[in-house]
Scaffold this motif. Structure first.
Motif, PDB file in Angstrom:
ATOM      1  N   SER A 281       0.825  -1.207   0.000  1.00  0.00           N
ATOM      2  CA  SER A 281       0.000   0.000   0.000  1.00  0.00           C
ATOM      3  C   SER A 281       0.856   1.253   0.000  1.00  0.00           C
ATOM      4  CB  SER A 281      -0.932   0.021   1.216  1.00  0.00           C
ATOM      5  OG  SER A 281      -0.192   0.108   2.418  1.00  0.00           O
ATOM      6  N   LEU A 282       0.274   2.337  -0.494  1.00  0.00           N
ATOM      7  CA  LEU A 282       0.916   3.649  -0.536  1.00  0.00           C
ATOM      8  C   LEU A 282      -0.078   4.672  -0.011  1.00  0.00           C
ATOM      9  CD1 LEU A 282       3.271   5.513  -1.463  1.00  0.00           C
ATOM     10  CD2 LEU A 282       2.144   5.623  -3.705  1.00  0.00           C
ATOM     11  N   SER A 283       0.303   5.407   1.019  1.00  0.00           N
ATOM     12  CA  SER A 283      -0.594   6.384   1.634  1.00  0.00           C
ATOM     13  C   SER A 283      -0.478   7.740   0.944  1.00  0.00           C
ATOM     14  CB  SER A 283      -0.266   6.545   3.120  1.00  0.00           C
ATOM     15  OG  SER A 283      -0.410   5.327   3.806  1.00  0.00           O
ATOM     16  N   GLN A 284      -1.501   8.566   1.138  1.00  0.00           N
ATOM     17  CA  GLN A 284      -1.442   9.933   0.652  1.00  0.00           C
ATOM     18  C   GLN A 284      -0.388  10.696   1.450  1.00  0.00           C
ATOM     19  OE1 GLN A 284      -3.348  11.270  -2.012  1.00  0.00           O
ATOM     20  NE2 GLN A 284      -1.740  12.815  -1.791  1.00  0.00           N
ATOM     21  N   ASN A 285       0.430  11.461   0.752  1.00  0.00           N
ATOM     22  CA  ASN A 285       1.458  12.234   1.450  1.00  0.00           C
ATOM     23  C   ASN A 285       0.823  13.219   2.420  1.00  0.00           C
ATOM     24  OD1 ASN A 285       0.622  13.666  -1.067  1.00  0.00           O
ATOM     25  ND2 ASN A 285       1.934  15.284  -0.235  1.00  0.00           N
ATOM     26  N   TYR A 286       1.572  13.553   3.470  1.00  0.00           N
ATOM     27  CA  TYR A 286       1.064  14.498   4.471  1.00  0.00           C
ATOM     28  C   TYR A 286       2.202  15.411   4.924  1.00  0.00           C
ATOM     29  CZ  TYR A 286      -1.002  16.493   8.621  1.00  0.00           C
ATOM     30  OH  TYR A 286      -1.479  17.382   9.549  1.00  0.00           O
ATOM     31  N   PRO A 287       1.996  16.730   4.953  1.00  0.00           N
ATOM     32  CA  PRO A 287       0.764  17.416   4.529  1.00  0.00           C
ATOM     33  C   PRO A 287       0.639  17.484   3.011  1.00  0.00           C
ATOM     34  CG  PRO A 287       2.425  19.005   5.159  1.00  0.00           C
ATOM     35  CD  PRO A 287       3.002  17.660   5.481  1.00  0.00           C
TER      36      PRO A 287
END
Length: 424
Positions: free
Chosen positions: A341-347
């Motif tokens: 999986s790859l998460s949305q970057n933050y911020p």
């Protein structure tokens, strides 16, 4: 309240400085000469002047792989390379050995080497394995990584003798490059069968004497270490520019002998031969940060393993050290994810840095790349074998313009892309 906040900030800053240093890893045994360290999947390999060892728990415990077959590798310099299921070990005294079963059994692999046993490098491009030898034969050989005998390849193209000794190799796309001791850099576009000498403008001669022995690439840029600094080429080895400004120097003639050089795919690491110093660069050698804190001996070899930088330290304790202060890949926990999986970057939007998190369910080769809106690759943050886990890495876009960018996480079997917005 402001004074309290300022005090906390100062305390945090000082604590980070104290943490940013090299610390000792439990050595497998006390024997002179830490030679080589290599990361492969979930395993970290280490060679001293006597044997080769493996750890699967970041150096807490070690298994001696060569004890019982190669009881003493001749008090020599030792290199390690892994090609497919085979482990190759090159020794400057006893030649080349190969294990087909992850180090359980070993066999001498000198068929076709014409009596050469002073091995200087051993390198695999994924298809073939290459070895280079010094006195007395000065041979450069290749063979299929899976099996077979060695074939000498430098007689008609790279040359022979002291000057033609190959000291480092790397591969960019489908082109192989080889750095020789005194004849510059050569390239091969037919998997190493024939070689052509590059222009090598600006590259010192000899490339190295006793110490520098690495040829690396970050993307299409080439880097070579020498007894007089690190040089970079952006035009396939035709011209070179020195990029080690800021390093300590040997004397008033500005001679900087490079002992070890390494890349994790995006960053460059180097150590000096004449003192206990080490440096790293995040921008291809344009600037360097000193990471010598905690060192009391010279470093010969580096490896990024599970997000931590390890190094073989050349001293009487055959020691291994690790650096705890680099901003890079962080392994967040030991939990083994079930999915890739790859998460949305933050911020997001961000300015100028953001954190990218991802999960790897099994041992695999991982790349994490940044692209602009037209699909052109901007940079590569990760390019290495990784073990299962949840990871995060910071991306600094200080040098980029505002706009939409994409980041893609790829393994051998999967790829995921997401969009991020840089807003300055």
């Amino acid at each position: 309240m402001k004074m309290f906040t300022a005090a906390l900030f100062i305390l945090f800053f000082i604590s980070n400085l104290l943490l940013a240093q090299w610390t000792y890893v439990t050595p497998p045994e006390t024997f002179f000469g830490g030679n080589y360290v290599l990361s492969h999947n979930s395993e970290l390999y280490f060679a001293n002047n006597k044997d080769v060892y493996k750890t699967t728990d970041d150096g807490n415990t070690w298994v001696n792989l060569t004890n019982g077959f190669v009881t003493n590798l001749g008090n020599s310099n030792i290199m390690i390379e892994i090609a497919g299921s085979n482990i190759f070990v090159g020794s400057t005294v006893l030649g080349v050995f190969m294990s087909p079963d992850n180090g359980s059994t070993w066999q001498s692999d000198t068929s076709g080497l014409e009596g050469s046993f002073n091995c200087h490098i051993i390198y695999s491009d994924g298809t073939n394995i290459f070895s280079s030898f010094d006195w007395p034969t000065y041979g450069f050989y290749m063979k299929p990584a899976s099996a077979g005998s060695w074939t000498r390849v430098n007689s008609n193209s790279i040359g022979s003798g002291y000057a033609a000794t190959v000291k480092g190799m790397t591969k960019v796309n489908n082109t192989l490059y080889a750095a020789t001791r005194n004849s510059g850099v050569f390239e091969s576009t037919d998997n190493g069968t024939t070689w052509t000498q590059k222009t090598n403008s600006g590259l010192p001669s000899p490339i190295d004497g006793q110490h520098g022995d690495r040829l690396l690439n970050i993307g299409s840029d080439l880097f070579v270490s020498t007894d007089n600094g690190i040089y970079k080429s952006t035009d396939q080895a035709d011209s070179w520019t020195r990029v080690d400004q800021g390093f300590a120097v040997w004397n008033q003639f500005n001679v900087a002998q490079i002992w070890g050089m390494y890349t994790d795919g995006s960053n460059l690491y180097a150590s000096m031969a004449q003192d206990d110093s080490a440096y790293y660069s995040t921008n291809g050698g344009s600037s360097w940060s000193d990471i010598s804190g905690g060192l009391n001996h010279r470093l010969k070899s580096f490896a990024m393993h599970n997000g931590t930088l390890f190094a073989a330290q050349w001293d009487i304790d055959s020691s291994i050290v690790k650096y705890t202060g680099l901003t890079g890949i962080e392994k967040e926990n030991e939990f083994q994810p079930e999915i890739f999986s790859l998460s949305q970057n933050y911020p997001n939007p961000f300015n100028p840095s953001t954190k990218i998190s991802f999960s790897i369910p099994s041992n695999t080769f991982v790349t994490l790349s940044i692209y602009d809106i037209l699909g052109s690759k901007i940079t590569e943050l990760i390019n290495e074998e990784m073990s299962p886990g949840q990871y995060s890495i910071d991306f600094d876009a200080s040098d980029l313009a505002s706009g939409i960018y994409y980041y893609t996480l790829s393994t051998n079997n999967s790829a995921i892309s997401k969009k991020m917005i840089l807003l300055k």
